[in-house]
Structure formats: C-alpha cells, structure tokens
Design an enzyme around this catalytic site. Structure first.
Site, PDB file in Angstrom:
ATOM      1  N   CYS A 114       0.811  -1.229   0.000  1.00 35.57           N
ATOM      2  CA  CYS A 114       0.000   0.000   0.000  1.00 35.57           C
ATOM      3  C   CYS A 114       0.841   1.275   0.000  1.00 35.57           C
ATOM      4  CB  CYS A 114      -0.938  -0.006   1.198  1.00 35.57           C
ATOM      5  SG  CYS A 114      -1.859  -1.531   1.330  1.00 35.57           S
ATOM      6  N   HIS A 254      -3.546   6.805   3.034  1.00 31.61           N
ATOM      7  CA  HIS A 254      -3.915   5.541   2.395  1.00 31.61           C
ATOM      8  C   HIS A 254      -5.250   5.095   2.982  1.00 31.61           C
ATOM      9  CE1 HIS A 254      -4.203   1.450   1.259  1.00 31.61           C
ATOM     10  NE2 HIS A 254      -3.840   0.971   2.433  1.00 31.61           N
ATOM     11  N   ASN A 284     -10.197  -0.751   0.130  1.00 36.43           N
ATOM     12  CA  ASN A 284      -8.749  -0.559   0.190  1.00 36.43           C
ATOM     13  C   ASN A 284      -8.152  -1.024  -1.138  1.00 36.43           C
ATOM     14  OD1 ASN A 284      -5.981  -0.917   0.596  1.00 36.43           O
ATOM     15  ND2 ASN A 284      -6.202  -1.732   2.673  1.00 36.43           N
TER      16      ASN A 284
HETATM   17  O1  UT7 Z   1      -3.727  -1.651   3.793  1.00 34.96           O
HETATM   18  C1  UT7 Z   1      -2.764  -1.570   4.789  1.00 34.96           C
HETATM   19  C2  UT7 Z   1      -2.651  -2.768   5.623  1.00 34.96           C
HETATM   20  N1  UT7 Z   1      -3.873  -3.167   6.249  1.00 34.96           N
HETATM   21  C3  UT7 Z   1      -4.342  -2.600   7.341  1.00 34.96           C
HETATM   22  O2  UT7 Z   1      -3.802  -1.643   7.842  1.00 34.96           O
HETATM   23  C4  UT7 Z   1      -5.549  -3.238   7.980  1.00 34.96           C
HETATM   24  C5  UT7 Z   1      -5.646  -2.900   9.401  1.00 34.96           C
HETATM   25  N2  UT7 Z   1      -6.673  -3.609  10.105  1.00 34.96           N
HETATM   26  C6  UT7 Z   1      -8.015  -3.418   9.954  1.00 34.96           C
HETATM   27  O3  UT7 Z   1      -8.458  -2.648   9.131  1.00 34.96           O
HETATM   28  C7  UT7 Z   1      -8.937  -4.143  10.909  1.00 34.96           C
HETATM   29  O4  UT7 Z   1      -8.155  -4.801  11.855  1.00 34.96           O
HETATM   30  C8  UT7 Z   1      -9.907  -5.171  10.235  1.00 34.96           C
HETATM   31  C9  UT7 Z   1     -10.986  -4.422   9.483  1.00 34.96           C
HETATM   32  C10 UT7 Z   1      -9.138  -6.055   9.281  1.00 34.96           C
HETATM   33  C11 UT7 Z   1     -10.574  -6.015  11.287  1.00 34.96           C
HETATM   34  O5  UT7 Z   1     -11.261  -5.196  12.226  1.00 34.96           O
HETATM   35  P1  UT7 Z   1     -11.047  -5.407  13.804  1.00 34.96           P
HETATM   36  O6  UT7 Z   1     -11.937  -4.450  14.452  1.00 34.96           O
HETATM   37  O7  UT7 Z   1      -9.577  -5.299  14.062  1.00 34.96           O
HETATM   38  O8  UT7 Z   1     -11.592  -6.859  14.026  1.00 34.96           O
HETATM   39  P2  UT7 Z   1     -10.839  -8.145  14.623  1.00 34.96           P
HETATM   40  O9  UT7 Z   1      -9.881  -8.698  13.637  1.00 34.96           O
HETATM   41  O10 UT7 Z   1     -10.335  -7.827  15.989  1.00 34.96           O
HETATM   42  O11 UT7 Z   1     -12.051  -9.140  14.771  1.00 34.96           O
HETATM   43  C12 UT7 Z   1     -13.146  -8.891  15.675  1.00 34.96           C
HETATM   44  C13 UT7 Z   1     -14.198  -9.931  15.456  1.00 34.96           C
HETATM   45  C14 UT7 Z   1     -13.651 -11.364  15.440  1.00 34.96           C
HETATM   46  O12 UT7 Z   1     -14.619 -12.188  16.051  1.00 34.96           O
HETATM   47  P3  UT7 Z   1     -14.462 -12.654  17.593  1.00 34.96           P
HETATM   48  O13 UT7 Z   1     -13.147 -13.391  17.648  1.00 34.96           O
HETATM   49  O14 UT7 Z   1     -14.455 -11.384  18.390  1.00 34.96           O
HETATM   50  O15 UT7 Z   1     -15.659 -13.498  17.797  1.00 34.96           O
HETATM   51  C15 UT7 Z   1     -13.566 -11.705  13.973  1.00 34.96           C
HETATM   52  O16 UT7 Z   1     -13.657 -13.088  13.718  1.00 34.96           O
HETATM   53  O17 UT7 Z   1     -14.813  -9.748  14.169  1.00 34.96           O
HETATM   54  C16 UT7 Z   1     -14.787 -10.975  13.445  1.00 34.96           C
HETATM   55  N3  UT7 Z   1     -14.707 -10.661  12.025  1.00 34.96           N
HETATM   56  C17 UT7 Z   1     -15.788 -10.445  11.261  1.00 34.96           C
HETATM   57  N4  UT7 Z   1     -17.112 -10.478  11.560  1.00 34.96           N
HETATM   58  C18 UT7 Z   1     -17.968 -10.210  10.551  1.00 34.96           C
HETATM   59  C19 UT7 Z   1     -13.589 -10.499  11.246  1.00 34.96           C
HETATM   60  N5  UT7 Z   1     -13.951 -10.192   9.996  1.00 34.96           N
HETATM   61  C20 UT7 Z   1     -15.304 -10.154   9.975  1.00 34.96           C
HETATM   62  C21 UT7 Z   1     -16.254  -9.881   8.976  1.00 34.96           C
HETATM   63  N6  UT7 Z   1     -17.563  -9.918   9.288  1.00 34.96           N
HETATM   64  N7  UT7 Z   1     -15.897  -9.568   7.701  1.00 34.96           N
END
Ligand code: UT7
Length: 327
Positions: A114, A254, A284
């Site tokens: 990115c 970004h 993204n």
């Molecule tokens: O482009 C540059 C590099 N990338 C980034 O900088 C990405 C940075 N990270 C993010 O944008 C976020 O971390 C995400 C959008 C990827 C994820 O959001 P989060 O708030 O950090 O969620 P998490 O990974 O902590 O997951 C929370 C919960 C989990 O469930 P449990 O374990 O709490 O039951 C995940 O399994 O959300 C669940 N989850 C989803 N639920 C519904 C993860 N993806 C999804 C989804 N739909 N698509």
C-alpha cells in the site's frame, strides 16, 4: 542547483464491476453492519475475469498524460507500484509502457504494497531533482480481488481494484515535493503476506490446497502499527518541510480503514474536514488508493493551486511513508 519536482497531471481508472456489502453477505458470514462500522467500506470495485492490472494502470496514465499536456514519448521512466502484477515477468511497468507507446521510457515495478505510490514518488523525485530524468509516470495499479480469498471474511471484505497515475516533472522553486520519506520493517512479514507462488514455497498442489497464494492478514495487529507509523512519519515530514499540521490544506492518507484514518487524523491534530476519505466507495485499493484519492480531489477542486497536501501510507512488508507537496 537542483530542480524541484512536482505532480503536473493525474488520472485514475477502475473496473465498472461493483461488489457491495450485500454481495459479500452471500459469500461469507458477515454483515453490512459489521463491515460499515469496522471499516467504513460500503462497496469496492471488482475486475472481471478478463480484466487485469496493466489495463487500469494504462488508462489512468493516459488521462494523467493528457492533463499534463504530454505525449507518451516524452516520458523517461514509468514506475508501476503494484502487489498484484499481470504476471511475474515482465514487470507491469514494462507492459504499461508498451500499451502507452512510451518508446523512450524505462518501465519497472515497485513492490511495496500500500505504500508503493509514495515509494515511487520518493524515488522519482530525486531523479528529477538531480537531472537524471525530466518526466516520469508513477502509477499505483491493483487488481486485489484476484488475490483475495473469498472464504476468508477477515480479508475479502476489505480490498478493491483500481489504478491512479501521476506525471512528475520539473516545477518552479517552492512548489512540488517538499519532503518525502519511505520506511519498511520486514520483521512484520507475516502480518500481511501471500506466502505461496515464490521461490520459498513455489506453486504446488499443496500450496494451492492450503490457499497460500492468497493474501493473509493479522488486521488487528497491523491496526496499531499503521496508526503509529503514519502519524509519526507525517509529523516528521511536516517538520522537515518547515510546516505544522495547521498549515496543511488537505491530508490524503492511504484508505485502509476509516477507523485508521480517524485515528491518524486525531494523533496529528488534523480536523475531519481536512482529511479526505473515499473508502466507502472503493475499499482498500493498496498502492492505488492515494493516487485515486488525489485525482478525485483535483477533479472536485478540493486541491487548488498553492495548496499544501500531506500524503501518508502504510502497508504489507510492513512499509510506510509520508510526502508533503505544494501544488
Ligand atoms: O492496507 C494496509 C494494511 N492493512 C491494514 O492496515 C488493515 C488494518 N486492520 C483493519 O483494518 C482491521 O483490523 C480489520 C478491518 C481487518 C478487522 O477489524 P477489527 O476491528 O480489528 O476486528 P478483529 O480482527 O479484531 O475481529 C473482531 C471480530 C472477530 O470475532 P471474535 O473473535 O471477536 O468473535 C472476527 O472473527 O470480528 C470478526 N470478524 C468479522 N465479523 C464479521 C472479522 N472479519 C469479519 C467480517 N464480518 N468480515
């Protein structure tokens, strides 16, 4: 005497295909509500099976050239930032060169996820400044939806396709790129990677069965590093250029996640109205996200002659960077 380098024309392109949050609800266990509140994304563009990265890069570059008032043969260098090349070899930059008919250019790729567009800008700026080249195209082009695992809800809801291009060339003293810096830390390799298909694991039945050719991301761990890295390097580049955040007319980060954008803005002390976001519409798009956003701002008159613009990026590698530009 050195020569200031700046952006003298921009363009962008993306596929007409759209993948909405409702479409994703049918593919994986997710919801419009989760995607919207956790990322800010409402839809992303998705290439058709017969569409590929260089086509979008070329389209964006043609528009940028036209707006710069230049012909393809005026270009000395084409740098394509991409993590999703048409193929392993030749470079997507060389393929774009052929599609443009930029017969006097060298074409190459930058592989910095990115942050790739800022890597390209940083490299090309010094080549123009020292007189090595006169005009260059820096392109961010991605078809990420072909590298995304549509059984992995933590990545497939985030990424979209598109391309943005900038023509860089000589500009008067006091204008153009005033400060720019890129960084990486490969120790964070496994936070965002696609392990299969290279010389380490190769492409085998096993790597394909294990879905190792797709992107894998530890989003939660990346989140904090992304916010810290982008805000720290932005503050450093503003200070290097002799400005504070109050002097900035527009911040274009970004587009990784709306919550990351908000956190970076808050750490920098930039008010919401000075921070551009189009993530709801594009998702993204990795290296394409900053040039697409910049060109949208130019088209909408959100960037005007004389404006001070701060760009900042973060991506897999991990890589990050910031650039301060006077238009
Ligand atoms: O482009 C540059 C590099 N990338 C980034 O900088 C990405 C940075 N990270 C993010 O944008 C976020 O971390 C995400 C959008 C990827 C994820 O959001 P989060 O708030 O950090 O969620 P998490 O990974 O902590 O997951 C929370 C919960 C989990 O469930 P449990 O374990 O709490 O039951 C995940 O399994 O959300 C669940 N989850 C989803 N639920 C519904 C993860 N993806 C999804 C989804 N739909 N698509």
């Amino acid at each position: 005497m050195t020569q200031n380098a700046g952006i003298i024309g921009m363009g962008h392109a993306y596929p007409s295909g759209i993948l909405s949050n409702a479409d994703l609800e049918k593919l994986v266990e997710t919801s419009d509500e989760w995607i919207t509140t956790r990322t800010g994304i409402k839809q992303r563009h998705k290439a058709a099976e017969n569409e590929y990265t260089s086509q979008f890069g070329t389209k964006a570059a043609q528009q940028a050239l036209e707006r710069a008032g230049l012909k393809p043969e005026d270009i000395d260098l084409i740098v394509c930032a991409t993590t999703t090349p048409d193929q392993i070899m030749p470079s997507t930059g060389a393929l774009i060169q052929a599609q443009l008919g930029a017969v006097n250019a060298a074409g190459m790729d930058i592989f910095a996820a990115c942050s790739g567009f800022l890597y390209g800008i940083t490299m090309v700026e010094s080549m123009i400044r020292t007189g090595q080249i006169r005009y260059a195209l820096v392109i961010g082009a991605e078809v990420l939806t072909k590298y995304v695992d549509y059984t992995d809800r933590s990545t497939c809801v985030i990424f979209g396709d598109g391309a943005g291009a900038a023509v860089l060339g000589p500009v008067p003293e006091g204008k153009g790129i005033l400060a720019t810096k890129i960084k990486s830390d490969g120790r964070y390799e496994e936070q965002l990677y696609a392990p299969g298909g290279g010389t380490k694991l190769g492409t085998t039945h096993e790597t394909i069965d294990n879905r190792e050719h797709f992107f894998k991301m530890k989003g939660n761990e990346l989140f904090k590093v992304a916010v810290r890295s982008m805000s720290d390097i932005s503050a450093e580049m503003l200070a290097k250029a002799g400005y504070t955040v109050e002097d900035v007319d527009l911040v274009i980060p970004h587009q990784a996640n709306q919550r990351i954008t908000d956190a970076v803005a808050s750490r920098l002390g930039a008010p919401e109205e000075k921070v551009y976001s189009n993530i709801a519409f594009h998702g993204n798009t990795s290296s394409a996200s900053i040039p697409i956003a910049m060109d949208e701002c130019l088209e909408a008159g959100k960037i005007k002659e004389g404006d001070l613009v701060l760009l900042t990026a973060f991506g897999g590698g991990v890589t990050w960077g910031a650039t301060v530009i006077r238009f």
